[in-house]
Design an enzyme around this catalytic site. Structure first.
Site, short mmCIF file in Angstrom:
data_model
loop_
_atom_site.label_atom_id
_atom_site.label_comp_id
_atom_site.label_asym_id
_atom_site.label_seq_id
_atom_site.Cartn_x
_atom_site.Cartn_y
_atom_site.Cartn_z
N TYR A 148 0.88 -1.28 0.11
CA TYR A 148 0.00 0.04 -0.15
C TYR A 148 0.81 1.20 -0.03
O TYR A 148 1.43 1.48 0.83
CB TYR A 148 -0.83 0.00 1.07
CG TYR A 148 -2.01 -0.76 1.40
CD1 TYR A 148 -2.45 -1.67 0.19
CD2 TYR A 148 -2.56 -1.30 2.51
CE1 TYR A 148 -3.64 -2.44 0.27
CE2 TYR A 148 -3.48 -2.07 2.55
CZ TYR A 148 -4.26 -2.76 1.46
OH TYR A 148 -5.48 -3.67 1.61
N LYS A 167 -0.46 -8.03 -3.06
CA LYS A 167 -1.88 -7.52 -3.13
C LYS A 167 -1.72 -6.24 -3.50
O LYS A 167 -1.13 -5.20 -2.84
CB LYS A 167 -2.37 -7.62 -2.00
CG LYS A 167 -3.80 -7.15 -1.65
CD LYS A 167 -4.48 -7.18 -0.26
CE LYS A 167 -5.72 -6.92 -0.20
NZ LYS A 167 -5.97 -5.31 -0.06
O1 G3H Z 1 -7.36 -6.49 3.69
C1 G3H Z 1 -8.35 -6.15 3.43
C2 G3H Z 1 -8.49 -5.75 2.25
O2 G3H Z 1 -7.53 -4.89 1.75
C3 G3H Z 1 -9.77 -4.87 2.13
O3 G3H Z 1 -10.69 -5.51 1.17
P1 G3H Z 1 -11.68 -4.88 0.41
O4 G3H Z 1 -10.99 -3.56 0.08
O5 G3H Z 1 -11.89 -5.58 -0.77
O6 G3H Z 1 -12.90 -4.59 1.25
#
Ligand code: G3H
Length: 304
Positions: free
Chosen positions: A168, A202
């Site tokens: 992030y 991610k």
């Molecule tokens: O780990 C949690 C995610 O970053 C949040 O998921 P989301 O943005 O799909 O709700």
């Protein structure tokens, strides 16, 4: 022309334990074609209970684990407290990704750092198939973050535990260079996670129209497809998961899914877009995502 299959685990440079666990996640659950859809549920810590107000049943972790099972997810990502108290009831039925760090959103994000509160040893004890670590790329606290991640990476390597990095971009410097969801920031975060040893990363889907305040290659325009292609390329052998974000329209989410898979992503990690709706609707939405992923068997999977 036949499309190139997505990266797959064989080329991911994994040792035996990591490969075994990722094989369980990617080839023995979900569609079993090397793709993945994970259900994240760390919102109670990261955002507070407000995310559950519209559909109060989702404040119950047991409901979410049953949803992951019924929906055929490849894994559920939760924090230690919920894993300790709830996962046992469903042990092994859906893979556990234990989140090792996390924070509330009560203090400002200016010096974002997500402290560790669980270990890779906890993950082994709980039967997890991967660990998750949030890295705030660009934060003034980045140095401490890198040191913390180094410890996790070394432990993950020692225990044969796949390491998934939530990459992030954060902080004033990132905001000055186009913002946390700009192509510059997301692309750099993907590369950083890969350079620091993530097995999976991610990322948010980049906003190609928000390029960057950096006077360099990032100044030219990208289509959404070109932007996500570049992000997957920047991650090189690290497998890529695209996150959901705030609840949006279904068609927009499906399009983002198609573009991500077309770019060579391994799959998705969608939380609010899945569970901020009635149960049957959640299941129907997941089936639509799976229909897309079924067209993208990853390298090494039958039909790839
Ligand atoms: O780990 C949690 C995610 O970053 C949040 O998921 P989301 O943005 O799909 O709700």
């Amino acid at each position: 022309m036949k499309r190139q299959p997505g990266k797959g685990i064989n080329g991911a440079g994994l040792g035996p334990g990591k490969k075994t666990r990722l094989n369980r996640i990617l080839h023995q659950h979900g569609l079993r074609n090397g793709t993945a859809i994970f259900l994240p549920y760390d919102h109670g810590l990261e955002h507070g209970p407000r995310d559950f107000f519209d559909n109060p049943v989702v404040s119950d972790p047991a409901y979410i684990i049953r949803l992951a099972l019924e929906g055929g997810f490849n894994g559920i990502a939760i924090q230690i407290g919920l894993a300790e108290k709830f996962y046992w009831d469903y042990a092994g039925e859906v893979p556990l990704i234990l989140k090792l760090n996390g924070k509330t959103d009560i203090p400002s994000d200016a010096e974002a750092l997500s402290p560790l509160h669980a270990s890779v040893a906890d993950a082994v004890r709980l039967g997890a198939d991967a660990v998750g670590y949030t890295l705030y790329v660009g934060s003034p606290a980045q140095e401490t973050d890198f040191r913390q991640l180094r410890q996790v990476r070394e432990d993950a390597q020692r225990f044969g535990m796949p390491l998934i990095v939530w990459a992030y971009p954060r902080g004033a410097a990132i905001e000055a260079k186009g913002g946390r969801d700009s192509f510059y920031a997301v692309d750099y975060a993907a590369r950083t996670a890969s350079e620091l040893g993530a097995d999976m990363v991610k990322v948010n889907f980049p906003h190609p129209e928000k390029v960057s305040g950096v006077k360099d290659a990032y100044q030219h325009e990208f289509s959404p497809q070109q932007a996500i292609n570049a992000v997957v390329r920047s991650a090189n052998r690290t497998l890529v998961l695209v996150s959901g974000g705030e609840k949006a329209g279904d068609e927009a989410m499906l399009e983002k899914t198609r573009q991500s898979m077309e770019a060579g992503a391994t799959g998705l990690i969608f939380g609010r877009n899945v569970w901020q709706r009635e149960h049957d609707e959640s299941i129907r939405f997941v089936a639509r995502l799976q229909e897309i992923l079924s067209k993208y068997p990853q390298a090494g999977a039958p039909g790839a």
